[in-house]
Design a protein around this motif. Structure first.
Motif, PDB file in Angstrom:
ATOM      1  N   THR A 275       0.840  -1.182   0.000  1.00  0.00           N
ATOM      2  CA  THR A 275       0.000   0.000   0.000  1.00  0.00           C
ATOM      3  C   THR A 275       0.883   1.243   0.000  1.00  0.00           C
ATOM      4  OG1 THR A 275      -1.715  -1.157   1.224  1.00  0.00           O
ATOM      5  CG2 THR A 275      -1.793   1.238   1.244  1.00  0.00           C
TER       6      THR A 275
ATOM      7  N   ARG B 297     -10.942  11.485  -8.744  1.00  0.00           N
ATOM      8  CA  ARG B 297     -10.742  10.175  -8.147  1.00  0.00           C
ATOM      9  C   ARG B 297      -9.999   9.210  -9.070  1.00  0.00           C
ATOM     10  NH1 ARG B 297     -14.237  12.669  -5.591  1.00  0.00           N
ATOM     11  NH2 ARG B 297     -14.623  12.383  -3.378  1.00  0.00           N
TER      12      ARG B 297
ATOM     13  N   TRP C  46      -6.418  10.127  -9.055  1.00  0.00           N
ATOM     14  CA  TRP C  46      -5.837   9.780  -7.755  1.00  0.00           C
ATOM     15  C   TRP C  46      -5.516   8.284  -7.707  1.00  0.00           C
ATOM     16  CZ3 TRP C  46      -2.977  11.339  -4.138  1.00  0.00           C
ATOM     17  CH2 TRP C  46      -2.999  10.808  -2.861  1.00  0.00           C
ATOM     18  N   ARG C  47      -6.453   7.456  -8.129  1.00  0.00           N
ATOM     19  CA  ARG C  47      -6.213   6.008  -8.149  1.00  0.00           C
ATOM     20  C   ARG C  47      -5.038   5.669  -9.068  1.00  0.00           C
ATOM     21  NH1 ARG C  47     -11.841   6.049  -7.640  1.00  0.00           N
ATOM     22  NH2 ARG C  47     -12.167   5.975  -9.895  1.00  0.00           N
ATOM     23  N   GLU C  48      -4.957   6.343 -10.210  1.00  0.00           N
ATOM     24  CA  GLU C  48      -3.858   6.104 -11.147  1.00  0.00           C
ATOM     25  C   GLU C  48      -2.518   6.534 -10.547  1.00  0.00           C
ATOM     26  OE1 GLU C  48      -1.866   4.901 -14.622  1.00  0.00           O
ATOM     27  OE2 GLU C  48      -3.777   4.330 -13.714  1.00  0.00           O
TER      28      GLU C  48
ATOM     29  N   ARG D 186      -1.554   3.892  -8.076  1.00  0.00           N
ATOM     30  CA  ARG D 186      -1.195   2.660  -8.782  1.00  0.00           C
ATOM     31  C   ARG D 186       0.220   2.753  -9.355  1.00  0.00           C
ATOM     32  NH1 ARG D 186      -0.411   0.796 -13.439  1.00  0.00           N
ATOM     33  NH2 ARG D 186      -1.019   2.656 -14.562  1.00  0.00           N
TER      34      ARG D 186
ATOM     35  N   PRO E  86     -12.743   8.322  -0.821  1.00  0.00           N
ATOM     36  CA  PRO E  86     -11.963   7.785  -1.942  1.00  0.00           C
ATOM     37  C   PRO E  86     -12.795   7.063  -3.002  1.00  0.00           C
ATOM     38  CG  PRO E  86     -11.638   6.459   0.008  1.00  0.00           C
ATOM     39  CD  PRO E  86     -12.429   7.653   0.424  1.00  0.00           C
ATOM     40  N   ASP E  87     -13.909   6.483  -2.625  1.00  0.00           N
ATOM     41  CA  ASP E  87     -14.700   5.689  -3.569  1.00  0.00           C
ATOM     42  C   ASP E  87     -16.005   6.348  -3.952  1.00  0.00           C
ATOM     43  OD1 ASP E  87     -12.780   3.631  -3.521  1.00  0.00           O
ATOM     44  OD2 ASP E  87     -13.613   2.930  -1.620  1.00  0.00           O
TER      45      ASP E  87
END
Length: 158
Positions: free
Chosen positions: A2, A111, A114-116, A119, A144-145
């Motif tokens: 993480t 979002r 942010w996830r990218e 990752r 976040p979701d």
């Protein structure tokens, strides 16, 4: 692995109380680390700011750049106040703390971005990302979701 999130807190320009409130909000939203922005000749002492952060936060790692001739007694005091969360770096170019590399990134536009970002950081093996404190980041950390139907932001109309 993480990827951790570090929030770079700009040096307080006005009331340090507002600065501390923002730091508490980022910690409550899930920031893993709070980095006291450093630079040439800060108006307020970074170590003293870290002590204030230690008093109002309880979980986040506190990262501060110190000069080499820093008072050891003051360092020990802040270390105790932080209950072991204080991490010292030696200057603006350093981006390693807690045994890993922290990579500066821009505030994400949404979002998906942010996830990218997270990752890509994970794929590179980065320990964490360093993001400037920003209201958009606070929202991303808190929700976040969230698919976009922010009912908590809608005002009652009558």
């Amino acid at each position: 692995m993480t990827v951790k999130v570090g929030v770079v807190l700009p040096r307080p320009q006005g009331d340090p109380g507002e600065w501390l409130s923002e730091a508490v909000a980022f910690e409550a939203a899930g920031a893993d680390a709070l980095w006291v922005e450093h630079g040439a000749k800060p108006v307020l002492d970074p170590l003293t700011l870290a002590a204030a952060l230690a008093a109002v936060t309880y979980r986040s790692m506190l990262v501060v750049a110190v000069v080499r001739d820093c008072d050891e007694h003051a360092l020990e005091t802040v270390e105790r106040l932080s209950r072991g969360r204080l991490v010292l770096i030696t200057g603006p170019g350093e981006s390693t703390a807690e045994g890993g590399r922290w990579v500066p990134v821009a505030v994400p536009s949404g979002r998906a971005a942010w996830r990218e970002t997270l990752r890509q950081a994970g794929e590179r093996g980065d320990h964490g990302v360093l993001v400037p404190a920003d209201p958009r980041l606070l929202d991303l950390l808190r929700n976040p979701d969230d698919p976009g139907g922010r009912h908590d932001l809608q005002l009652a109309q009558g």
